[in-house]
Scaffold this active site. Structure first.
Site, PDB file in Angstrom:
ATOM      1  N   ARG A   1       0.772  -1.259   0.000  1.00  0.00           N
ATOM      2  CA  ARG A   1       0.000   0.000   0.000  1.00  0.00           C
ATOM      3  C   ARG A   1       0.784   1.279   0.000  1.00  0.00           C
ATOM      4  NH1 ARG A   1      -4.146   0.876   4.733  1.00  0.00           N
ATOM      5  NH2 ARG A   1      -2.722  -0.634   5.380  1.00  0.00           N
TER       6      ARG A   1
ATOM      7  N   SER B   1      -4.423  -2.940  12.411  1.00  0.00           N
ATOM      8  CA  SER B   1      -4.646  -4.380  12.256  1.00  0.00           C
ATOM      9  C   SER B   1      -3.832  -4.971  11.116  1.00  0.00           C
ATOM     10  CB  SER B   1      -6.131  -4.658  12.044  1.00  0.00           C
ATOM     11  OG  SER B   1      -6.606  -4.036  10.852  1.00  0.00           O
ATOM     12  N   ASP B   2      -3.839  -4.306   9.950  1.00  0.00           N
ATOM     13  CA  ASP B   2      -3.126  -4.907   8.821  1.00  0.00           C
ATOM     14  C   ASP B   2      -1.619  -4.728   8.934  1.00  0.00           C
ATOM     15  OD1 ASP B   2      -3.347  -2.190   8.338  1.00  0.00           O
ATOM     16  OD2 ASP B   2      -3.972  -2.382   6.258  1.00  0.00           O
ATOM     17  N   CYS B   3      -1.166  -3.637   9.522  1.00  0.00           N
ATOM     18  CA  CYS B   3       0.278  -3.453   9.723  1.00  0.00           C
ATOM     19  C   CYS B   3       0.822  -4.506  10.682  1.00  0.00           C
ATOM     20  CB  CYS B   3       0.566  -2.055  10.265  1.00  0.00           C
ATOM     21  SG  CYS B   3       0.051  -0.734   9.151  1.00  0.00           S
TER      22      CYS B   3
END
Length: 740
Positions: A32, A497-499
């Site tokens: 991203r 959360s995604d990191c």
């Protein structure tokens, strides 16, 4: 948008050599957006010999800029003397970011995906910074610099010439050439928000009102109705500067922070970015801070309106807004509440006791935000506001003000066009995790050529894991963070959360291979799992910073006007997929029985939400990248992680068909930011390397069986690789909150 992303995603895609050579399927793929910085306030002013150009078009000597990376904290410095430049030579990364020749060699043209990978990594490895991370521009929004420059101005913070010159250069470079205005972001249409605010700060930074570029901007602003037609945030900043009356600003009462937690609209239920922006905004507005008039602000008062300042009835313009800015119109409910506050609460019902108590508690929460982030703050919108709040409360010479002044430079980034403000203080953790995954996907993680680079990257992730929760986190409304990773740095300290998921996967990938140090212990991996398991929503999906706390009906109170879906957290395919794949890797590849029943239940529920989020045409709507392409990549990856592929699942076949129907003539894919704003797929006029890579990853994860469309796409990606191994930045790749 990130200037490194084209190269990084292309590495991941080229790694999937099964496109050309059968029988070699990779299990990885994704990425991203990013960020970096600036300079200390007390740096020396540059000498005249280091600045060139006329007053209207000055520029600094790019050979004198240096990026300092201290455990991930990135700041740009401008050197004054030849002695300094010799003692601190420019790195290859510095030259790359500044658009200078890197001196890296021309490489043989790649004829296979693996050769393309080797060329790309040869280039990319030279951009690694000393702590082990990668830096890059995370720019695009044009509403960030105004808050910073106005805050510097009203707090009497010195702005070094080399910074003001480069900010001017950047804003003029990004001015709309057709009408002279600025939009919400660099590809957006001119708006009052963008035009009024960037016009004002250009004047604060020394640009003349007679500069023909500003004449053109002023004409566009007047065509849009003048500054009274700006959105709420613009009116707030202009009132702080003393170029608008507070009567024109819809109220943001700090009394909201006194509401009991059970109240459905209590601020702890808001999305973290709204919470942390409206917190200092409410304090500053309640104090009625206004910078004292001087010659320049008097002039600005007469330049940004279509009539004389004295004749403007500001109270009648609280709800005035240009159609170009009115992405999310205020609802009748919000207008009614604002009317009550303006006509009854403030003049008749609000007591000094309630006001003082509300202001005191609001500032206590501001202080806790500063403490919990080491003055890095959540992002570049609330950070200048917190600086101003501390200036009001603690005084201009206070420690808090000095700390804030130092950290403002963490958001600044210099490039060939000038100096911009990044969307965060970095995405150091995010990008570092994906570099590791890219090399692993290529099967090169054990190659001795890349092992030193990967070991440094692993050391960085080890250093950046957050080891403890915030002090009295419930009082600050903070999510658990022990074991998590932030988007940028450990010091910034916000769980994402995604990191957390992508960093966890990257650590496991390397530590499970022979020859890599076991830096992150099993207990610390379990801490990360524990935090992720607290973040699932009732729907089964995962949001970004914390679970959903409020109802979607809160959007009826969205006062920002220029952004959508901003009042609360939402489930995201991107975040949900990252968590699912991290939990799968931890449970299966790590052969762990730790909380296995809970993990299996969480994964099953999350995959169910992914399936529910699929549209009838096979697509998923994305929120952190553009848009259907980005979300579809993640969604198909998550389904593949639980064994649902093209051969056995109709929903996966439908998702693949959505992409295949949109493949362009040259084999690539391209989607514009308008998909984010309209909710309908908008094809770009030209295929994009990054989005093509996203689709290739999606199709490979889904085990799509036909080779021809994949081969065409890979050939397109390889054809755009440069002679030194890099890929160039193309169009923007991410628009958040539907509009920026």
């Amino acid at each position: 948008m990130k200037e490194n992303e084209s190269t990084l995603f292309a590495i991941i895609v080229a790694a999937q050599e099964s496109v050309i050579s059968p029988g070699n399927k990779s299990s990885m793929g994704v990425l991203r957006e990013k960020k970096p910085n600036g300079l200390p306030v007390n740096e020396k002013q540059p000498t005249a010999s280091t600045i060139v150009g006329s007053v209207e078009d000055q520029r600094t000597d790019r050979r004198r800029w240096r990026l300092l990376d201290e455990r991930g904290r990135q700041t740009w410095h401008y050197l004054q003397s030849e002695e300094e430049t010799k003692s601190w030579p420019q790195s290859t990364a510095d030259k790359y970011f500044l658009g200078l020749p890197t001196g890296l060699p021309t490489l043989p043209r790649a004829t296979t995906p693996l050769a393309s990978i080797d060329n790309a990594l040869s280039y990319f490895s030279h951009l690694q910074l000393p702590p082990g991370n990668w830096g890059c521009e995370y720019g695009g929004p044009l509403f960030l610099l105004p808050g910073l420059v106005i805050t510097w101005y009203v707090t009497n913070t010195p702005i070094p010439d080399h910074i003001s010159i480069e900010i001017r250069r950047y804003l003029f470079a990004r001015q709309n050439p057709a009408d002279g205005g600025w939009g919400l972001h660099i590809e957006g249409e001119s708006s009052v928000f963008g035009t009024a605010m960037n016009y004002v700060i250009l004047r604060l930074l020394g640009a003349s009102e007679e500069d023909q570029r500003l004449v053109k901007a002023r004409n566009k602003l007047h065509e849009l109705g003048g500054a009274v037609n700006g959105p709420h945030w613009a009116k707030f900043w202009l009132s702080v500067l003393g170029c608008m009356e507070w009567d024109a600003v819809n109220p943001v009462p700090p009394e909201l922070w006194l509401l009991p937690d059970w109240v459905p609209i209590a601020p702890w239920r808001w999305w973290i970015h709204m919470r942390q922006v409206f917190l200092p905004m409410s304090y500053i507005a309640s104090k009625g801070f206004k910078f004292p008039l001087n010659t320049l602000t008097r002039q600005l008062r007469e330049e940004i309106y279509t009539q004389s300042y004295q004749s403007v009835k500001f109270a009648s313009h609280r709800n005035s807004i240009s159609p170009a800015d009115n992405y999310h119109p205020k609802t009748p409910l919000l207008n009614t509440l604002n009317g009550f506050l303006v006509k009854l609460w403030y003049p008749y019902l609000r007591t000094n006791y309630v006001r003082d108590r509300a202001e005191d508690w609001a500032f206590e929460l501001i202080r806790r935000e500063d403490e919990n982030t080491g003055y890095s703050n959540l992002g570049p919108v609330n950070a200048p506001m917190n600086l101003l709040a501390c200036y009001i409360h603690d005084g201009p010479d206070s420690v808090s003000v000095q700390r804030h002044r130092e950290h403002m430079h963490d958001f600044l980034w210099i490039k060939d066009e000038g100096m911009l403000m990044n969307g965060t203080n970095g995405v150091q953790t995010w990008d570092t995790a994906f570099v590791i995954q890219a090399v692993a996907a290529a099967g090169l993680a054990e190659d001795q050529k890349w092992k030193p680079m990967l070991t440094k990257a692993l050391e960085f992730l080890d250093d950046q894991q957050i080891r403890e929760d915030c002090r009295e986190q419930d009082i600050s409304y903070r999510q658990r963070r022990k074991g998590a990773w932030a988007f940028s740095t450990r010091e910034q300290g916000y769980t994402v959360s995604d990191c957390t998921s992508e960093a966890l996967k990257s650590v496991i990938l390397l530590q499970d291979l022979p020859g890599f140090p076991k830096l992150v212990s099993d207990d610390r991996l379990k801490d990360a799992i524990d935090t992720l398991l607290t973040m699932q929503n009732a729907s089964g999906g995962f949001a970004s910073y914390e679970p959903i706390r409020g109802s979607q009906y809160m959007e009826y109170l969205n006062a920002a006007e220029v952004f959508g879906r901003i009042m609360i957290e939402y489930d995201y395919p991107e975040c949900t997929t990252a968590v699912v794949t991290a939990l799968a890797m931890f449970s299966h590849r790590h052969s762990s029985s730790y909380r296995k029943k809970e993990i299996d239940m969480v994964m099953e529920k999350a995959v169910g939400w992914i399936l529910e989020g699929q549209r009838p045409d096979g697509s998923w709507y994305g929120s952190w990248g553009i848009c259907f392409t980005y979300a579809g990549m993640f969604a198909l990856e998550s389904l593949a992680s639980v064994g649902r592929t093209y051969s056995n699942d109709e929903r996966v076949r439908l998702g693949c068909r959505f992409f295949l129907d949109r493949q362009m003539e040259d084999g690539g894919w391209g989607e514009t930011y308008r998909s984010c704003t309209t909710g309908v797929y908008s094809q770009h006029e030209k295929s994009q390397v990054v989005q093509t890579c996203w689709v290739i990853i999606a199709l490979l994860e889904a085990e799509y069986p036909e080779r021809e469309p994949l081969e065409r796409a890979v050939r397109m990606v390889m054809s755009r690789q440069k002679e030194d191994g890099r890929w160039d930045q193309e169009a923007i790749e991410g628009v958040f909150n539907k509009s920026w």
